[in-house]
Scaffold this active site. Structure first.
Site, PDB file in Angstrom:
ATOM      1  N   GLN A 173       0.460  -1.403   0.069  1.00  0.00           N
ATOM      2  CA  GLN A 173       0.306  -0.244  -0.277  1.00  0.00           C
ATOM      3  C   GLN A 173       0.199   1.155   0.027  1.00  0.00           C
ATOM      4  O   GLN A 173      -0.021   2.768  -0.560  1.00  0.00           O
ATOM      5  CB  GLN A 173      -0.855   0.169   1.153  1.00  0.00           C
ATOM      6  CG  GLN A 173      -2.361  -1.375   0.637  1.00  0.00           C
ATOM      7  CD  GLN A 173      -3.459  -0.786   2.088  1.00  0.00           C
ATOM      8  OE1 GLN A 173      -3.436  -2.203   2.898  1.00  0.00           O
ATOM      9  NE2 GLN A 173      -3.524   0.434   2.057  1.00  0.00           N
ATOM     10  N   ARG A 178      -9.145  -0.515   7.277  1.00  0.00           N
ATOM     11  CA  ARG A 178     -10.078   0.796   6.586  1.00  0.00           C
ATOM     12  C   ARG A 178     -10.547   2.023   8.226  1.00  0.00           C
ATOM     13  O   ARG A 178     -11.797   2.351   8.244  1.00  0.00           O
ATOM     14  CB  ARG A 178     -11.502  -0.162   6.433  1.00  0.00           C
ATOM     15  CG  ARG A 178     -11.720   1.314   5.244  1.00  0.00           C
ATOM     16  CD  ARG A 178     -13.340  -0.015   4.459  1.00  0.00           C
ATOM     17  NE  ARG A 178     -13.925   0.969   3.138  1.00  0.00           N
ATOM     18  CZ  ARG A 178     -14.648   0.397   2.039  1.00  0.00           C
ATOM     19  NH1 ARG A 178     -14.589  -0.885   2.133  1.00  0.00           N
ATOM     20  NH2 ARG A 178     -14.685   1.257   1.186  1.00  0.00           N
ATOM     21  N   GLU A 229     -12.854   6.004   4.321  1.00  0.00           N
ATOM     22  CA  GLU A 229     -13.598   4.997   6.237  1.00  0.00           C
ATOM     23  C   GLU A 229     -14.230   5.578   6.785  1.00  0.00           C
ATOM     24  O   GLU A 229     -14.411   4.759   7.717  1.00  0.00           O
ATOM     25  CB  GLU A 229     -11.276   4.939   6.655  1.00  0.00           C
ATOM     26  CG  GLU A 229     -10.278   4.226   5.910  1.00  0.00           C
ATOM     27  CD  GLU A 229      -9.009   5.193   6.142  1.00  0.00           C
ATOM     28  OE1 GLU A 229      -8.987   5.984   6.877  1.00  0.00           O
ATOM     29  OE2 GLU A 229      -8.532   3.124   5.481  1.00  0.00           O
TER      30      GLU A 229
END
Lengths: 806, 163
Positions: free
Chosen positions: A237, A384, A760
């Site tokens: 990521q 998240r 999120e």
């Protein structure tokens, strides 16, 4: 206007810019099975790596014998800590300032810990070899409870830290203690609590869970010994940060490392960390001289890489008799597992948990977080969520409900009474944040009226009466949540990861024929960056989004950036994109003025062109300007049309939302049915409404899983009880509720386009809404707090414990 | 380990290979035949990322031995659509934002393709039940369901028009 010029609205629409529900450019590939995920990669001569993992949660490793494994044809090597020691790679630094074993060095500290790395010609042979590696263990006492871990006689987990009274985040007061992090004013908060009309107190537990993306973590490491270059394709990521870390720990010069994040099959925080598998694959490739692939199986993923949450949050909330909150106190016992591998900005060992005053104007507050070692897997990633914001939102939204019970007040009214008012922004919170913008009352009123809140309460009261009369066995719960997020990490002055400032970047090149490519420091894992970043740019530079390629994830070509997590792509890289676009436009203005033979200030921007002020028939489109930049010698200007922006945001952004869940609960079976789920999000300026809606559906479904059944459970021996998708709850299309989405728009005042980030919010906001609905259903019968996940069995137990089973 | 001689048809093409008796169909497809549309998500037949169509049934190819597929007719995501364009289901997944990271999508669409042959006029409930063997972590299913219902409507309209 020139007859040849289409009307403004038509030209703006053709750009497919901000606010357009543009269809995704990624989808043609993905729907045809033409994605390119790491496990799809097959390089010549590639070997396959697999781990021997510990069956014990705490044990001494007496010996490792790999002779039988090595005797299998096709097994190339079996690496242990002893093989990594000469390279000083048997341990590695974590993102949280701790160290973690790459391969078991003398002992193991959690079930599933990496003990040896088998390298073989294919995955079947590797799996056979893993079975044949003989490891002799001596079991040690296991501690999985973070409170018991703090007892004087608790087993010493981290022998490597013996005698170390100072950790990465200050003093350690016990052999299993990692850090204490304090925020706010303790004395003032104690004084408020001591003199308050009402104080509500509760222990709120946010259980351990796991991001569990459908694609597990993995990589293909390839050391090219001819040119000395290491290429690693992987599920990263944050590819640039991985490159820097890989360079620092391997000693390979950074320019000789190329990190490529191909398509990523979901991340949700799981793919932020650096894992032993990456290190072992790299070492194995260096040793063997051929590419080495390592891809987790699902059990590896759930047992060993990056859990989330596991926060025990003790809270006290003080208020006046009429419900004005005067103070908040919170102490967190944070179970970090065997190594502190949390992925948080360096100065924030508990992430941004100090957003726990939520959407409320709470004048005085105090927070302390104690990080504790246990015999569980390391991690503590933001599933998240922007660094422990989910935990914070759950904590405050439970405390508000508990306070409402204490006050005998309606929980919606209590919230409205304490919201930070629109005119108070920018708002300085008692725990140190400056909220940039918000309009909570408007969102809240819209949400309450959308669900018919007053009628729902009436129906609920009637249902309770009917239940008491024996006419129904179902209760009705109304789960409320108003959350405030803090995302977009973040300002370099206080946010870094391993010393790398958390700015982000965008580089744009306009081609002579008027199309463009933009590269960013982020990496999509399903968020649709190739679609949305092109939209931001289209509105800024007047080139259709369809003519702009977005590229991410290759560190040899993309500008340096800190990656995608914490909802930071839009707030940070999105801002960089807009700023780089504005640089393009500034140069384009000079080129247009030259071509139109007027002064720079005599032209103005008009959607996709510069026109002479007051003479709209005289203009140059961006297409014309792009070509001119390559074919005309313009005095004082360099040829070409390119720009790069490294954006350091002045503040975080603060998306917020109002979520309401209406739930039916069967008292006798513990089953639930979501009758309605309403999600209002305010993420500032909306780039692509279709993608926002998709993010909300997905995030709310993850929240549904967490609240209603998903759990990374351990027994007292430290055995993982939920290591497969049989046991680890992921909702199917059958049980997943239907969502109604809505929005308000309060642009961020400091973001170039006013966007705040949304990915999120639905996880942060939905968990309290689902959980509060369960609590609310049982509130008339005296329930104050029941820990998640609220699976059928646990709900059934609530009903039993309240004496509702007759 | 002795290898078995296996013949199968994949997306209309005859394939012949030698495989170990324990070798899984998903590995044969992905690693030997280079058909990487079907993915591996769990290895325990829970997630459905590896879904392919075998002799007219949706199967999870991570729990089918290649030997069991001997003589079978297999269709994967690569076998839907044609060189001229996307299959209606593929189009509708794009149109209704029925995918995000794309990892579950090949299995999801391959399953939906069979579902719409089993039941060309499904209700939302039928779709939700019929797709419950395929997990998605990104979309919350709402748009997947919408895409499948839209594809059913489109396919039925095309069928009517043809009659």
């Amino acid at each position: 206007m020139n007859e040849m010029t289409p009307p403004k609205a038509e030209r703006a629409e053709a750009l497919k810019g901000l606010g357009t529900a543009r269809k995704r450019v990624e989808d043609a590939r993905f729907t045809q099975g033409k994605g390119n995920y790491v496990d799809d990669l097959k390089l010549p001569g590639m070997l396959f790596g697999d781990f021997v993992r510990s069956p014990y949660a705490h044990a001494r490793v007496k010996s490792i014998n790999a002779d039988k494994a090595k005797a299998i044809p096709g097994v190339i090597a079996v690496l242990t800590a002893d093989d990594l020691r000469p390279l000083n790679l048997h341990w590695m630094p974590t993102l949280a300032g701790d160290v973690q074993m790459v391969l078991a060095d003398g002992k193991v500290l959690f079930q599933g810990q990496e003990v040896a790395f088998v390298v073989a010609e294919d995955r079947y042979i590797a799996a056979d070899a893993v079975e044949l590696v003989e490891v002799e263990y001596e079991e040690l006492p296991v501690v999985v409870d973070p409170f018991k871990a703090q007892a004087d006689d608790a087993p010493v987990l981290r022998e490597d830290l013996a005698g170390k009274t100072e950790g990465a985040h200050g003093p350690r007061r016990h052999h299993n203690h990692i850090f204490t992090w304090e925020q706010g004013d303790k004395d003032a908060t104690d004084a408020v609590l001591g003199s308050a009309d009402v104080v509500a107190e509760e222990m709120v537990y946010y259980h351990r869970t796991h991001p569990c993306p459908l694609e597990t973590c993995g990589c293909v490491a390839s050391m090219d010994k001819v040119n000395g270059k290491l290429t690693v394709h992987g599920t990263f990521q944050a590819p640039h940060a991985v490159r820097t870390v890989a360079s620092l720990i391997s000693g390979i010069a950074e320019h000789n490392i190329r990190i490529i994040s191909p398509d990523i099959g979901g991340g949700f925080g799981n793919k932020v960390g650096v894992y032993p598998g990456y290190i072992c694959a790299i070492v194995a490739s260096i040793v063997t001289g051929v590419p080495v692939k390592w891809v987790e199986d699902r059990m590896d993923n759930l047992m060993a890489t990056a859990f989330a949450r596991d926060y025990w949050m003790k809270g006290k909330i003080a208020a006046t008799k009429d419900g004005k909150i005067t103070g908040l106190w919170c102490h967190v016992t944070a179970d970090h597992g065997a190594f502190d591998a949390c992925a948080d900005p360096t100065k924030f060992p508990a992430g941004f948990f100090n957003i726990c005053t939520g959407s409320y104007d709470i004048p005085t507050a105090y927070l302390a977080v104690d990080g504790i070692y246990t015999n569980k897997a390391p991690g503590g990633v933001a599933y998240r969520c922007s660094f422990r914001v989910t935990e914070a939102a759950y904590f405050i939204e439970r405390m508000i409900e508990v306070l409402a019970i204490e006050l005998g007040m309606d929980a919606a009214e209590l919230r409205a009474k304490n919201f930070i008012k629109k005119e108070q922004f920018p708002y300085q919170s008692a725990l140190g944040w400056e909220y940039d913008s918000g309009d909570y009352h408007t969102a809240w009123d819209k949400a309450l009226s959308a669900v018919g809140y007053t009628e729902l309460r009436k129906e609920q009261a009637e249902r309770v009466e009917a239940f008491k009369r024996g006419e129904t066995r179902k209760l009705l719960g109304i789960g409320l949540c108003h959350f405030t997020e803090i995302v977009g990490a973040g300002p370099v002055k206080n946010c870094d990861i391993l010393g790398l400032g958390m700015f982000d970047s965008c580089e744009i090149r306009i081609h002579p024929t008027g199309s463009a490519i933009a590269r960013l420091g982020t990496i999509s894992q399903g968020q649709g960056h190739a679609t949305t970043f092109a939209q931001i740019l289209a509105s800024e530079i007047g080139i259709s989004a369809d003519d702009i390629t977005i590229e991410e994830g290759d560190t040899d070509t993309a500008p340096y950036g800190l990656g995608t997590y914490g909802s930071r792509s839009t707030p940070v890289a999105g801002a960089a994109t807009a700023m780089a676009g504005r640089k393009i436009r500034a140069k384009a203005q000079m080129i247009a003025a030259y071509l139109l033979e007027v002064h720079d200030n005599d032209v103005e921007w008009d959607i996709d062109r510069f026109m002479v002020k007051g003479a709209p028939e005289r203009f140059k489109t961006m297409k014309e300007i792009a070509f001119a930049s390559y074919n005309q010698a313009i005095p004082g200007l360099e040829p070409g049309l390119e720009a790069v922006s490294y954006y350091d945001p002045p503040n975080m952004t603060y998306p917020f939302g109002a979520y309401i869940c209406v739930m039916e609960i069967d008292v006798d079976t513990g089953e639930h049915e979501i009758r309605q789920f309403y999600a209002l999000d305010d993420c500032g300026t909306r780039i692509n409404p279709m993608i926002i809606e998709g993010q909300v559906h997905g995030g709310a479904t993850e929240g549904y899983a967490i609240a209603m059944g998903q759990e990374l459970a351990y027994d007292d021996m430290g055995n993982v009880k939920t290591g497969t998708l049989m046991d680890f709850f992921i909702p199917t299309s059958w049980e997943t509720p239907h969502y109604t989405t809505d929005h308000t728009v309060t642009p961020s005042p400091h973001h170039p386009i006013g966007a705040k980030g949304v990915g999120e919010s639905p996880n942060v906001g939905s968990v309290p809404a689902f959980s509060n609905a369960v609590h609310d259903a049982f509130r008339p019968f005296g329930l104050k707090q029941a820990h998640m996940p609220h699976d059928h069995w646990r709900i059934w137990k609530i009903a039993r414990d309240l004496g509702l089973h007759g | 380990m002795g290898k078995m001689h296996i013949k199968l048809t994949v997306n209309g093409k005859q394939e012949e290979l030698l495989a170990e008796p324990r070798e899984l169909l998903i590995h044969v497809l992905r690693e030997r035949l280079g058909i990487t549309g079907p993915h591996i998500g769990c290895e325990t037949s829970h997630c459905g990322a590896c879904t392919v169509d075998m002799d007219g049934k949706s199967v999870k190819s991570c729990t089918v031995f290649a030997a069991q597929a001997n003589g079978a007719n297999i269709t994967t995501i690569e076998g839907l659509g044609n060189p001229d364009g996307l299959h209606v289901l593929q189009q509708m997944f794009k149109e209704h934002h029925g995918l995000q990271c794309g990892f579950c999508t090949p299995g999801m669409i391959t399953r939906a393709w069979r579902l719409l042959q089993e039941n060309p006029n499904p209700t939302e409930e039928d779709v939700r039940f019929g797709m419950a063997g395929n997990l998605c972590r990104c979309t919350g299913y709402q748009n997947i369901v919408k895409a499948i219902l839209a594809a059913a409507a489109e396919l039925n309209a095309a069928k009517e028009a043809a009659q």
